[in-house]
Scaffold this motif. Structure first.
Motif, PDB file in Angstrom:
ATOM      1  N   ARG A 279       0.906  -1.245   0.122  1.00 19.08           N
ATOM      2  CA  ARG A 279       0.112   0.037  -0.100  1.00 19.08           C
ATOM      3  C   ARG A 279       0.703   1.256   0.200  1.00 19.08           C
ATOM      4  NH1 ARG A 279      -3.127  -1.724   3.618  1.00 19.08           N
ATOM      5  NH2 ARG A 279      -2.097  -0.857   5.250  1.00 19.08           N
ATOM      6  N   ASP A 280       1.960   1.007   0.779  1.00 18.74           N
ATOM      7  CA  ASP A 280       3.011   2.285   0.794  1.00 18.74           C
ATOM      8  C   ASP A 280       3.502   2.830  -0.548  1.00 18.74           C
ATOM      9  OD1 ASP A 280       4.401   4.296   2.491  1.00 18.74           O
ATOM     10  OD2 ASP A 280       6.051   3.287   1.987  1.00 18.74           O
ATOM     11  N   LEU A 283       0.722   4.386  -2.515  1.00 13.22           N
ATOM     12  CA  LEU A 283       0.266   5.729  -2.055  1.00 13.22           C
ATOM     13  C   LEU A 283       1.687   6.795  -2.386  1.00 13.22           C
ATOM     14  CD1 LEU A 283      -1.721   4.788   0.880  1.00 13.22           C
ATOM     15  CD2 LEU A 283      -2.438   5.504  -1.389  1.00 13.22           C
ATOM     16  N   SER A 284       2.892   6.192  -2.287  1.00 11.43           N
ATOM     17  CA  SER A 284       3.900   6.986  -2.491  1.00 11.43           C
ATOM     18  C   SER A 284       4.325   7.525  -3.822  1.00 11.43           C
ATOM     19  CB  SER A 284       5.051   6.482  -1.808  1.00 11.43           C
ATOM     20  OG  SER A 284       5.378   5.328  -2.512  1.00 11.43           O
ATOM     21  N   THR A 313      -8.372  15.106  -2.378  1.00  9.58           N
ATOM     22  CA  THR A 313      -7.445  14.620  -1.405  1.00  9.58           C
ATOM     23  C   THR A 313      -7.326  13.020  -1.194  1.00  9.58           C
ATOM     24  OG1 THR A 313      -8.852  14.884   0.721  1.00  9.58           O
ATOM     25  CG2 THR A 313      -7.596  16.852  -0.160  1.00  9.58           C
ATOM     26  N   HIS A 314      -7.969  12.487  -1.963  1.00  4.01           N
ATOM     27  CA  HIS A 314      -8.007  10.802  -2.116  1.00  4.01           C
ATOM     28  C   HIS A 314      -6.529  10.601  -2.152  1.00  4.01           C
ATOM     29  CE1 HIS A 314      -8.785   6.794  -2.970  1.00  4.01           C
ATOM     30  NE2 HIS A 314      -9.888   6.781  -2.334  1.00  4.01           N
ATOM     31  N   PRO A 315      -6.091   9.811  -1.338  1.00  6.28           N
ATOM     32  CA  PRO A 315      -4.639   9.415  -1.381  1.00  6.28           C
ATOM     33  C   PRO A 315      -4.204   8.550  -2.662  1.00  6.28           C
ATOM     34  CG  PRO A 315      -5.825   7.824   0.079  1.00  6.28           C
ATOM     35  CD  PRO A 315      -6.993   9.131  -0.242  1.00  6.28           C
ATOM     36  N   LEU A 318      -4.100  11.468  -5.488  1.00  3.28           N
ATOM     37  CA  LEU A 318      -2.958  12.057  -5.289  1.00  3.28           C
ATOM     38  C   LEU A 318      -1.561  11.349  -5.710  1.00  3.28           C
ATOM     39  CD1 LEU A 318      -3.351  13.653  -1.866  1.00  3.28           C
ATOM     40  CD2 LEU A 318      -3.505  14.920  -3.877  1.00  3.28           C
ATOM     41  N   ALA A 319      -1.787   9.952  -5.164  1.00  2.00           N
ATOM     42  CA  ALA A 319      -0.379   9.185  -5.860  1.00  2.00           C
ATOM     43  C   ALA A 319      -0.574   9.035  -7.283  1.00  2.00           C
ATOM     44  CB  ALA A 319      -0.683   7.708  -5.293  1.00  2.00           C
ATOM     45  N   ARG A 322       0.877  12.494  -8.737  1.00  4.56           N
ATOM     46  CA  ARG A 322       2.237  12.891  -8.221  1.00  4.56           C
ATOM     47  C   ARG A 322       3.188  12.050  -9.224  1.00  4.56           C
ATOM     48  NH1 ARG A 322       1.989  10.442  -3.535  1.00  4.56           N
ATOM     49  NH2 ARG A 322       0.879  12.109  -2.716  1.00  4.56           N
TER      50      ARG A 322
END
Length: 329
Positions: A279-280, A283-284, A313-315, A318-319, A322
């Motif tokens: 997950r990280d 999301l990163s 702002t949903h992660p 955003l991911a 980004r």
């Protein structure tokens, strides 16, 4: 469609979609000559690396006897290949419908070319399953219902958004993981060729949806994005848990593990760390799933759409933003 209409088919002139049809021929492959079907598939061969399967990176699973890990991994592979082979048949039917329903020449051309790809993929999976020479697990009810719903539709937008945009983007992650972990040369060759085809199919879905978004009102775009972002985010947030664990425990029992139920809670607890790391990575922005890339490229993640849906702002949004490619800015 009648003869007079076929005399005056309209080509949209979309360079990307017309290029996909041309590439379908230049990247074509022969199922008889380009794949070595004489390769033996031994019954004690897991065919893919152990770490491919769900829960397989947990210490408890890794400590199991080799014969057990082989049996469980092979059972998992058989189930996935069974789902994929029927999915290819579904896609073949969908492409046939698209070719009959749409009026744009380039869309029809791609659908027909894809139908041939899907027929070849279905045959390749079926042949490999036959070489495995064992009973495979049935597909789950949820997958069957999803396929049946798709097969019942005749609307081109629904067909293309579901098959080429959503399902192909979802499946690309499965194909790539299988290809990356495949250890048997025949399986690896099949997956390499199929993945190459599927990237075109997914590309058509993205281009079609992007064009549809461009031609429709903001309200219609928001409605479309509401439905599909909900589906995409839901799938991406779903990680191995109790339901998948039950399937694993059944395979462990089938492999002769008498205390499989006792191992369940321990495996589930250890999986939480694996889930957190994966997950990280998403999301990163270090790993961007194809579903997010497709949503971004098709325009579903534009600021005005995310704002209207309350997803700014949903992660996952955003991911994806980004990690967007430079040429998309």
């Amino acid at each position: 469609m009648n003869t007079r209409q076929l005399l005056h088919l309209h080509n949209t002139g979309h360079q990307g979609i017309n290029a996909l049809f041309a590439k379908a021929h230049s990247a074509d492959w022969d199922i008889e000559r380009d794949v070595d079907w004489t390769a033996a598939v031994e019954p004690n061969d897991p065919l893919v690396a152990y770490e491919w399967g769900a829960f397989s990176q947990t210490p408890t699973f890794m400590a199991l006897p080799e014969a057990v890990k082989t049996r469980v991994t092979r059972r998992g592979l058989g189930r996935i290949l069974n789902i994929l082979q029927v999915g290819e048949s579904v896609a073949q039917d969908v492409c046939a419908k698209i070719a009959l329903q749409v009026r744009e020449e380039d869309y029809r051309n791609h659908a027909v070319a894809q139908a041939m790809d899907e027929a070849r993929h279905h045959l390749a999976y079926r042949r490999f399953l036959e070489k495995m020479n064992e009973d495979v697990e049935d597909i789950d009810l949820g997958t069957e219902m999803m396929f049946d719903t798709l097969l019942a539709s005749d609307d081109p937008l629904t067909l293309i958004a579901t098959e080429q945009f959503f399902l192909e983007s979802l499946a690309m992650g499965i194909f790539e993981a299988l290809q990356r972990h495949a250890r048997h040369p025949l399986l690896r060759d099949i997956l390499t060729l199929i993945t190459r085809d599927e990237s075109r199919h997914m590309g058509f879905g993205v281009l079609y949806v992007a064009e549809w978004m461009r031609r429709h009102s903001l309200d219609e775009q928001i409605g479309f994005a509401r439905h599909w972002l909900g589906q995409m985010f839901g799938v991406l947030m779903d990680q191995p848990g109790p339901l998948m664990l039950a399937r694993l425990l059944e395979r462990l029992r089938d492999a002769g593990v008498d205390d499989a139920n006792r191992l369940g809670p321990q495996i589930l607890q250890e999986q939480q760390a694996v889930n957190a790391a994966e997950r990280d990575a998403v999301l990163s922005g270090r790993r961007v799933p194809h579903l997010l890339k497709s949503a971004r490229r098709a325009g579903l993640l534009r600021p005005e759409i995310l704002d209207a849906l309350g997803l700014t702002t949903h992660p996952l949004a955003l991911a994806a933003l980004r990690a967007s490619e430079p040429h998309e800015h």
